[in-house]
Scaffold this active site. Structure first.
Site, PDB file in Angstrom:
ATOM      1  CD  GLU A   1      -3.143   3.244  -5.325  1.00 54.00           C
ATOM      2  OE1 GLU A   1      -4.147   2.550  -5.612  1.00 54.00           O
ATOM      3  OE2 GLU A   1      -2.081   2.753  -4.905  1.00 54.00           O
TER       4      GLU A   1
ATOM      5  NE  ARG B   1      -4.430  -1.154   0.469  1.00 55.86           N
ATOM      6  CZ  ARG B   1      -4.869  -2.125  -0.313  1.00 55.86           C
ATOM      7  NH1 ARG B   1      -4.136  -2.516  -1.337  1.00 55.86           N
ATOM      8  NH2 ARG B   1      -6.021  -2.730  -0.072  1.00 55.86           N
TER       9      ARG B   1
ATOM     10  CG  HIS C   1      -3.141  -0.693  -6.884  1.00 56.64           C
ATOM     11  ND1 HIS C   1      -3.566  -0.034  -5.749  1.00 56.64           N
ATOM     12  CD2 HIS C   1      -3.035  -2.002  -6.518  1.00 56.64           C
ATOM     13  CE1 HIS C   1      -3.712  -0.898  -4.752  1.00 56.64           C
ATOM     14  NE2 HIS C   1      -3.391  -2.106  -5.204  1.00 56.64           N
TER      15      HIS C   1
END
Length: 317
Positions: A263, A234, A281
């Site tokens: 994000e 993360r 991601h």
């Protein structure tokens, strides 16, 4: 009548097709559910699907008084207010290990791309500089993988798979986690000790209050000017401004990132570094991973609606 399930986070519709064949999905498409559905509709919701990193607090839970199960699509659940869920006796499920192989693959890909400077090499060919024999300082020989010391921070399912993969590159592998594991790698008593030892730090730890910004300026300094950091966990685990400073000051050699402080990640100072490899991601974004995660979601939902314990319940978080 199929049971109703709220889809809380924004997911591509294709990812919900299989689940939608079994349940009536109320898809908020990433918007606040109260903006999409009436209070009477939310009052009947007993289960919901969310992405683990999406913030989900007490106020949202209170909008659904019958809510009894929060099912995370994926391994993580750091966005869920665990205390609020426990207080309301809401069961939390996730998809442990379902995407571990794919995430480990992207971790190794980012590591190799950063160390071997593949984006720079790709541009060198595409730009015509190679054909023109134009000198490039970035194309000078770099240290390869053989003999490198790779530190894995976090020895869960993903960490184990990363370690096994990088070991095949003739490296030494060490790790730090909250406890020792029965694995054939050197254990270090702290993240500081691991970072001082290794030249590649692979971050595979679960996000939480105890890991927030734990990879800070001091840790990056210990990694050293020949060191690389790779993050597939993360974005909150790394102090991003400290990382930018370390790259600017050449405190470290480079980085590979699949996750970010915010994000989707907009172009910023990180984007300007040729020794940083970025991906959006996509660690667990493979066909087989999505099938496995959907299997876990449906198994959790089926168990909950049948009055049984969730097979993939989050325990002891």
């Amino acid at each position: 009548m199929p049971e109703k399930v709220l889809v809380y986070s924004r997911f591509p519709k294709a990812l919900m097709l299989r689940i939608g064949e079994r349940y009536e999905l109320l898809d908020a498409a990433g918007k606040p559910p109260a903006q999409v559905f009436g209070a009477d509709q939310l009052a009947d919701i007993r289960a919901m699907i969310t992405a683990g990193g999406t913030p989900l607090g007490a106020d949202m839970m209170d909008m659904m008084p019958k809510l009894g199960a929060i099912v995370c699509y994926g391994t993580g659940y750091d966005g869920v207010d665990l205390a609020a869920a426990a207080k309301r006796k809401i069961t939390l499920g996730h998809s442990p290990g379902a995407n571990a192989s794919s995430v480990a693959d992207i971790a190794v890909t980012l590591m190799l791309a950063a160390i071997r400077r593949l984006p720079v090499a790709d541009n060198y060919v595409r730009s015509g500089d190679w054909a023109a024999a134009k000198p490039s300082p970035m194309m000078r020989p770099q240290a390869g993988m053989r003999g490198r010391k790779v530190g894995v921070y976090g020895m869960g399912e993903i960490g184990r798979k990363i370690a096994a993969r990088v070991a095949s590159f003739e490296t030494e592998v060490g790790y730090f986690s909250r406890s020792r594991h029965d694995v054939p790698y050197q254990y270090f008593p702290s993240l500081e000790a691991l970072t001082e030892w290794c030249s590649v730090l692979m971050i595979a730890v679960r996000a939480g209050g105890d890991t927030h910004h734990i990879v800070n300026a001091d840790i990056l300094r210990k990694l050293g000017k020949d060191g690389y950091v790779v993050n597939i966990a993360r974005g909150s685990v790394i102090d991003q401004p400290a990382l930018i400073a370390a790259l600017s000051e050449q405190t470290i050699a480079g980085a590979g990132l699949d996750v970010y402080a915010k994000e989707p990640h907009a172009p910023d100072a990180l984007s300007a570094f040729p020794n940083v490899v970025l991906s959006p991601h996509i660690g667990g974004h493979t066909l087989e991973s999505h099938v496995a995660m959907q299997d876990c979601v449906m198994a959790n939902l089926a168990a909950y609606f049948a009055g049984k314990a969730l097979p993939y319940e989050v325990r002891g978080a």
